[in-house]
Structures are given as structure tokens and as C-alpha cells.
Write an enzyme that holds these catalytic residues in place. Sequence first.
Site, PDB file in Angstrom:
ATOM      1  N   TYR A 154      32.051  34.620  44.841  1.00 52.82           N
ATOM      2  CA  TYR A 154      32.247  35.912  44.159  1.00 52.82           C
ATOM      3  C   TYR A 154      30.902  36.622  43.949  1.00 52.82           C
ATOM      4  CZ  TYR A 154      34.159  39.064  40.500  1.00 52.82           C
ATOM      5  OH  TYR A 154      34.545  40.150  39.742  1.00 52.82           O
ATOM      6  N   LYS A 158      29.855  40.216  45.485  1.00 58.30           N
ATOM      7  CA  LYS A 158      29.538  41.343  44.603  1.00 58.30           C
ATOM      8  C   LYS A 158      28.082  41.797  44.781  1.00 58.30           C
ATOM      9  CE  LYS A 158      33.560  41.857  42.626  1.00 58.30           C
ATOM     10  NZ  LYS A 158      34.402  43.008  43.011  1.00 58.30           N
TER      11      LYS A 158
HETATM   12  P1  NAP Z   1      43.188  42.148  38.852  1.00 58.76           P
HETATM   13  O1  NAP Z   1      43.869  42.403  37.547  1.00 58.76           O
HETATM   14  O2  NAP Z   1      43.341  40.812  39.479  1.00 58.76           O
HETATM   15  O3  NAP Z   1      43.670  43.301  39.879  1.00 58.76           O
HETATM   16  C1  NAP Z   1      43.241  43.306  41.199  1.00 58.76           C
HETATM   17  C2  NAP Z   1      44.286  44.009  42.052  1.00 58.76           C
HETATM   18  O4  NAP Z   1      43.819  44.017  43.417  1.00 58.76           O
HETATM   19  C3  NAP Z   1      45.619  43.269  42.036  1.00 58.76           C
HETATM   20  O5  NAP Z   1      46.695  44.178  41.875  1.00 58.76           O
HETATM   21  C4  NAP Z   1      45.649  42.615  43.414  1.00 58.76           C
HETATM   22  O6  NAP Z   1      46.958  42.404  43.911  1.00 58.76           O
HETATM   23  C5  NAP Z   1      44.908  43.638  44.250  1.00 58.76           C
HETATM   24  N1  NAP Z   1      44.468  43.078  45.517  1.00 58.76           N
HETATM   25  C6  NAP Z   1      44.048  41.811  45.751  1.00 58.76           C
HETATM   26  N2  NAP Z   1      43.780  41.642  47.057  1.00 58.76           N
HETATM   27  C7  NAP Z   1      44.044  42.819  47.666  1.00 58.76           C
HETATM   28  C8  NAP Z   1      43.970  43.259  48.995  1.00 58.76           C
HETATM   29  N3  NAP Z   1      43.566  42.439  49.978  1.00 58.76           N
HETATM   30  N4  NAP Z   1      44.303  44.529  49.288  1.00 58.76           N
HETATM   31  C9  NAP Z   1      44.725  45.369  48.309  1.00 58.76           C
HETATM   32  N5  NAP Z   1      44.816  45.001  47.019  1.00 58.76           N
HETATM   33  C10 NAP Z   1      44.474  43.739  46.691  1.00 58.76           C
HETATM   34  O7  NAP Z   1      41.640  42.392  38.746  1.00 58.76           O
HETATM   35  P2  NAP Z   1      40.767  43.349  37.769  1.00 58.76           P
HETATM   36  O8  NAP Z   1      40.268  42.538  36.661  1.00 58.76           O
HETATM   37  O9  NAP Z   1      41.485  44.613  37.516  1.00 58.76           O
HETATM   38  O10 NAP Z   1      39.509  43.596  38.740  1.00 58.76           O
HETATM   39  C11 NAP Z   1      39.377  44.761  39.546  1.00 58.76           C
HETATM   40  C12 NAP Z   1      38.004  44.735  40.183  1.00 58.76           C
HETATM   41  O11 NAP Z   1      37.007  44.656  39.152  1.00 58.76           O
HETATM   42  C13 NAP Z   1      37.765  43.527  41.080  1.00 58.76           C
HETATM   43  O12 NAP Z   1      36.983  43.905  42.197  1.00 58.76           O
HETATM   44  C14 NAP Z   1      36.981  42.595  40.193  1.00 58.76           C
HETATM   45  O13 NAP Z   1      36.192  41.698  40.939  1.00 58.76           O
HETATM   46  C15 NAP Z   1      36.149  43.578  39.421  1.00 58.76           C
HETATM   47  N6  NAP Z   1      35.627  43.038  38.178  1.00 58.76           N
HETATM   48  C16 NAP Z   1      36.493  42.612  37.193  1.00 58.76           C
HETATM   49  C17 NAP Z   1      35.962  42.097  36.014  1.00 58.76           C
HETATM   50  C18 NAP Z   1      36.833  41.628  34.880  1.00 58.76           C
HETATM   51  O14 NAP Z   1      36.282  41.106  33.909  1.00 58.76           O
HETATM   52  N7  NAP Z   1      38.136  41.787  34.950  1.00 58.76           N
HETATM   53  C19 NAP Z   1      34.581  42.020  35.850  1.00 58.76           C
HETATM   54  C20 NAP Z   1      33.755  42.446  36.857  1.00 58.76           C
HETATM   55  C21 NAP Z   1      34.292  42.958  38.018  1.00 58.76           C
HETATM   56  P3  NAP Z   1      47.627  40.924  43.840  1.00 58.76           P
HETATM   57  O15 NAP Z   1      47.148  40.241  42.637  1.00 58.76           O
HETATM   58  O16 NAP Z   1      49.084  41.186  43.857  1.00 58.76           O
HETATM   59  O17 NAP Z   1      47.135  40.181  45.053  1.00 58.76           O
END
Ligand code: NAP
Length: 247
Positions: A154, A158
Site C-alpha cells: 500500500y 501510494k
Molecule cells: P473504501 O470504503 O474501501 O471504498 C473504496 C471503493 O473503491 C469501494 O467502493 C470499492 O469497491 C471501490 N473499488 C475497489 N477496487 C476498485 C476497482 N478496481 N475499480 C473501481 N472501484 C474499485 O475506501 P475509502 O476509505 O473510502 O478509501 C478511498 C481512497 O482513500 C482509497 O484510495 C484509500 O486508499 C484512500 N485512503 C483512505 C484512508 C482511510 O483512512 N480510509 C486513508 C488514506 C487514504 P468494492 O469494495 O466493492 O471492491
Amino acid sequence: MTLSDRVAVVTGAGRGIGRAIALKLAGAGAAVVVNDVDEVGASETVAIISSAGGRAAAILADISQSVEATRLVEEAVSSFGSVDVLVNNAGITRDGLMLRMSDDDWDRVLNINLRGAFFCTRAALKYMVRRRWGRIVNISSVIGRIGNPGQANYASAKAGLIGLTKSVAREVASRSITANAIAPGFIDTAMTQRLGDALKQDILKQIPAGCFGSAEDVANAVAFFASPESAYITGQVLNVDGGMVMV
Ligand code: NAP
């Protein structure tokens, strides 16, 4: 900040941060293409936007596949006429210590978090360059800046996203296209809800603000980078992390 007459594509917008971004951009007046692999989540996001009077359409595509990512952008252009804002948000984690990390866990995380952003950006840039206007916003992570045990895949993806952001920013700045990255800290979504309580307490001690962020905190920063007002800002990384990482 207004995005009327602009078309935004948000990947992984079926829930969490991506959904909050889609809602925010739609609220600012953009027509929003809600991408996800999850049909139910994507449809819900579209329904929320539509019921608030906004314009949105769901396009299901696995952005880690080159053909699918290209189709996503082409269908967005067919539906709404252009792609002005691209938010590369789709991402996953597959945590594990290096010594035990499988090839598959490495590949899946790199493929979705980094290769997917490359595919979508390449496809969207074609249209942005023609229109001589564009905004690319990549959702990186503080982990890409500082590393984390158990997240070599990851963190690499990133950090790679930050390199991608800066290189693209340099390539297209003269065409009035900006590329910036946001590095969220710990945000309350499905991705972090599965962490154990003890780990969450440890993480909270490292956050000066004393709490996890919300998806809306990230969406607010995206809206700024997507707006005309950020025209002279490109190649930057903005931490949205309650003060956790001050670099
Ligand atoms: P999340 O709740 O897991 O949502 C991610 C979404 O992306 C899910 O709906 C997932 O669908 C979809 N997805 C996964 N693989 C995909 C693909 N190949 N094509 C299209 N859609 C896809 O994650 P989040 O927390 O909102 O995170 C969003 C972004 O922020 C990510 O890039 C994550 O790394 C970044 N981020 C999050 C955090 C945090 O603390 N939450 C911190 C830093 C960065 P399915 O689950 O149905 O596969």
C-alpha cells in the site's frame, strides 16, 4: 467555488471517501460519473445526487484493467460531453508483513491503487489536453509519505501515486491542467472500521486533532483542487490528517 458545466469522474465512488467526493462535486454543480465495481453502492451514490437535484450517472468498471478504465472515460464523454475533473480514488488494502506478503497481495494493491490511476489519467488526459483545461486529483495516503509496517504494498502504491502526480503535473501544466495529490490520514470509512480497537487507540495517540477524519474532510480538499480557483497550484501533496504528519 463552482463547477457548473464541468464533468467529473470519481473512481471508487460507491461508498466512503469516493462517495463523499462525488456528492461534494455534484453539490458544486458538476455532472458526476460515479465509478465503482459495486453496482449497488454506485447506484446509491447516483440516487443521493439525483434526489438533491444534481446530475450523475453510474459507470461500472474495474479501473485496474486498461480496457475498462478507457471505456469508463469514453462512456463519461459520451454521456456528458467531456471529462474535466478526474479523481483517482479507488483503492484497496491487503495488509501483511513483508516476509509473508504474497505475490497476489502485492499485485492487487499496486494494480488498483497505482496502475488504475495511470490508466484513467492517460485516458482522461486526451480530452483535457484538447480542451486545454483539466483537474486531476489523486487520493494518496500519509502512509505513502511515511511508510507503515504491514503495508509495504500500500505504501509503495501510494508513494508511486505521488510520483505519478508530480510527473503528470509537469507534463501538462502548460495546457492549464493541474495534477495534485491528497494524502488522507485515518478517515472513518469501511477501510478503517475493520481495524481493531487497540490499534485505533494507538493511532489516535498520533493524531494531534485527537480524532479520525471524515470522508467529507477529504472531499472538501478535493473540491478545492478541482475548482478554477486552484489554477496556479500543481504537483502538490496536501495532507488531510488532523496534523498527524507534518511534512
Ligand atoms: P473504501 O470504503 O474501501 O471504498 C473504496 C471503493 O473503491 C469501494 O467502493 C470499492 O469497491 C471501490 N473499488 C475497489 N477496487 C476498485 C476497482 N478496481 N475499480 C473501481 N472501484 C474499485 O475506501 P475509502 O476509505 O473510502 O478509501 C478511498 C481512497 O482513500 C482509497 O484510495 C484509500 O486508499 C484512500 N485512503 C483512505 C484512508 C482511510 O483512512 N480510509 C486513508 C488514506 C487514504 P468494492 O469494495 O466493492 O471492491
